[in-house]
Design a protein around this motif. Structure first.
Motif, short mmCIF file in Angstrom:
data_model
loop_
_atom_site.label_atom_id
_atom_site.label_comp_id
_atom_site.label_asym_id
_atom_site.label_seq_id
_atom_site.Cartn_x
_atom_site.Cartn_y
_atom_site.Cartn_z
N GLY A 77 0.79 -1.23 0.00
CA GLY A 77 0.00 0.00 0.00
C GLY A 77 0.82 1.28 0.00
O GLY A 77 0.28 2.37 -0.11
N TYR A 78 2.14 1.15 0.11
CA TYR A 78 3.02 2.32 0.18
C TYR A 78 4.01 2.40 -0.98
O TYR A 78 4.85 3.28 -1.03
N GLN A 79 3.91 1.46 -1.91
CA GLN A 79 4.83 1.47 -3.05
C GLN A 79 4.51 2.62 -3.99
O GLN A 79 3.39 3.13 -4.01
N ARG A 80 5.52 3.03 -4.73
CA ARG A 80 5.42 4.11 -5.73
C ARG A 80 5.07 5.47 -5.10
O ARG A 80 4.39 6.29 -5.68
N GLN A 81 5.58 5.64 -3.86
CA GLN A 81 5.39 6.91 -3.16
C GLN A 81 6.72 7.54 -2.77
O GLN A 81 6.76 8.47 -1.98
N GLY A 82 7.83 6.99 -3.29
CA GLY A 82 9.15 7.55 -3.01
C GLY A 82 9.84 6.95 -1.80
O GLY A 82 10.96 7.35 -1.46
N ILE A 83 9.21 5.99 -1.15
CA ILE A 83 9.81 5.39 0.05
C ILE A 83 11.06 4.60 -0.31
O ILE A 83 12.09 4.73 0.35
N GLY A 84 11.00 3.79 -1.36
CA GLY A 84 12.17 3.01 -1.78
C GLY A 84 13.35 3.92 -2.12
O GLY A 84 14.47 3.68 -1.69
N THR A 85 13.07 4.97 -2.86
CA THR A 85 14.13 5.91 -3.23
C THR A 85 14.72 6.58 -2.00
O THR A 85 15.94 6.72 -1.88
N ALA A 86 13.88 6.95 -1.06
CA ALA A 86 14.36 7.58 0.18
C ALA A 86 15.24 6.61 0.97
O ALA A 86 16.28 7.02 1.52
N LEU A 87 14.85 5.35 1.02
CA LEU A 87 15.67 4.34 1.71
C LEU A 87 17.03 4.19 1.03
O LEU A 87 18.06 4.10 1.71
N ILE A 88 17.03 4.15 -0.28
CA ILE A 88 18.29 4.03 -1.04
C ILE A 88 19.20 5.21 -0.73
O ILE A 88 20.40 5.04 -0.45
N HIS A 89 18.66 6.41 -0.74
CA HIS A 89 19.48 7.60 -0.47
C HIS A 89 20.00 7.62 0.97
O HIS A 89 21.14 8.01 1.21
N LYS A 90 19.17 7.20 1.91
CA LYS A 90 19.60 7.19 3.32
C LYS A 90 20.72 6.18 3.53
O LYS A 90 21.69 6.47 4.23
N LEU A 91 20.61 5.00 2.91
CA LEU A 91 21.68 4.02 3.04
C LEU A 91 22.95 4.52 2.35
O LEU A 91 24.05 4.34 2.87
N ARG A 92 22.80 5.17 1.21
CA ARG A 92 23.98 5.75 0.54
C ARG A 92 24.68 6.73 1.47
O ARG A 92 25.92 6.73 1.58
N GLU A 93 23.91 7.55 2.15
CA GLU A 93 24.47 8.51 3.11
C GLU A 93 25.27 7.78 4.19
O GLU A 93 26.38 8.19 4.55
N ARG A 94 24.74 6.69 4.69
CA ARG A 94 25.46 5.93 5.72
C ARG A 94 26.74 5.31 5.16
O ARG A 94 27.77 5.30 5.83
N PHE A 95 26.67 4.80 3.94
CA PHE A 95 27.88 4.28 3.30
C PHE A 95 28.92 5.39 3.16
O PHE A 95 30.09 5.20 3.46
N GLU A 96 28.49 6.55 2.68
CA GLU A 96 29.42 7.66 2.48
C GLU A 96 30.02 8.13 3.80
O GLU A 96 31.20 8.47 3.86
N ASN A 97 29.22 8.15 4.86
CA ASN A 97 29.74 8.53 6.18
C ASN A 97 30.82 7.57 6.67
O ASN A 97 31.69 7.95 7.44
N ARG A 98 30.75 6.35 6.21
CA ARG A 98 31.76 5.35 6.57
C ARG A 98 32.89 5.30 5.56
O ARG A 98 33.77 4.44 5.65
N LYS A 99 32.82 6.18 4.61
CA LYS A 99 33.90 6.35 3.62
C LYS A 99 34.21 5.08 2.84
O LYS A 99 35.39 4.75 2.60
N VAL A 100 33.16 4.37 2.40
CA VAL A 100 33.40 3.19 1.57
C VAL A 100 34.00 3.66 0.24
O VAL A 100 33.77 4.78 -0.20
N SER A 101 34.77 2.79 -0.38
CA SER A 101 35.44 3.17 -1.63
C SER A 101 34.51 3.08 -2.83
O SER A 101 34.69 3.79 -3.81
N LYS A 102 33.50 2.21 -2.77
CA LYS A 102 32.57 2.02 -3.88
C LYS A 102 31.28 1.45 -3.32
O LYS A 102 31.30 0.73 -2.33
N ILE A 103 30.17 1.79 -3.97
CA ILE A 103 28.87 1.27 -3.56
C ILE A 103 28.29 0.46 -4.72
O ILE A 103 28.30 0.93 -5.86
N TYR A 104 27.81 -0.73 -4.41
CA TYR A 104 27.24 -1.62 -5.41
C TYR A 104 25.80 -1.99 -5.04
O TYR A 104 25.45 -2.04 -3.86
#
Length: 140
Positions: A77-104
């Motif tokens: 009931g919550y798909q296609r409302q930007g939640i998945g994209t927001a989760l992806i961006h938030k996890l990317r932020e956490r990866f970047e804060n940990r200074k990973v060399s590459k994200i896959y």
């Protein structure tokens, strides 16, 4: 909608969410990886919450200084409302804060259909890590 780290009280809701949106085979492999990731680093399991209830989750891991998106699920009931994209961006932020060399983006036969979601979030085919073996998630 609020994005936050996984809490133990989320567990039954996340299991229900996974059962609802994942195939049976995907559910089984996801649960194994989910348990391992929680034991290693629960900050890489991010929950989307609406009305004090989890409606989405993303599981990531880090291996050898590389970040991996493993699985994402959003309640029907919550798909296609930007939640998945927001989760992806938030996890990317956490990866970047940990200074990973590459994200896959880990790609297996279960998440092929949602690759356009990752592409819309800025990832390209060279960012896809195709793993048809079990992600050692990844190896701690």
């Amino acid at each position: 909608m609020k994005l936050r780290s996984f809490r133990l009280s989320d567990y039954p809701h996340i299991i229900e969410l996974f059962r609802d949106v994942l195939s049976e085979a995907c559910f089984e492999t996801t649960m194994e990886a989910f348990g391992r990731q929680l034991s290693w680093d629960s900050d890489l399991v991010i929950v989307a919450e609406t009305d004090d209830r989890p409606v989405g989750v993303i599981i990531g891991t880090i291996d050898k200084n590389q970040g991996y998106y493993y699985r994402i699920a959003v309640a029907r009931g919550y798909q296609r409302q930007g939640i998945g994209t927001a989760l992806i961006h938030k996890l990317r932020e956490r990866f970047e804060n940990r200074k990973v060399s590459k994200i896959y983006v880990t790609v297996d036969n279960h998440n092929e259909p949602i690759l356009p979601l990752y592409e819309s979030a800025g990832y390209h085919s060279e960012d896809f890590f195709r793993s048809y073996d079990r992600l050692s998630i990844v190896s701690g």
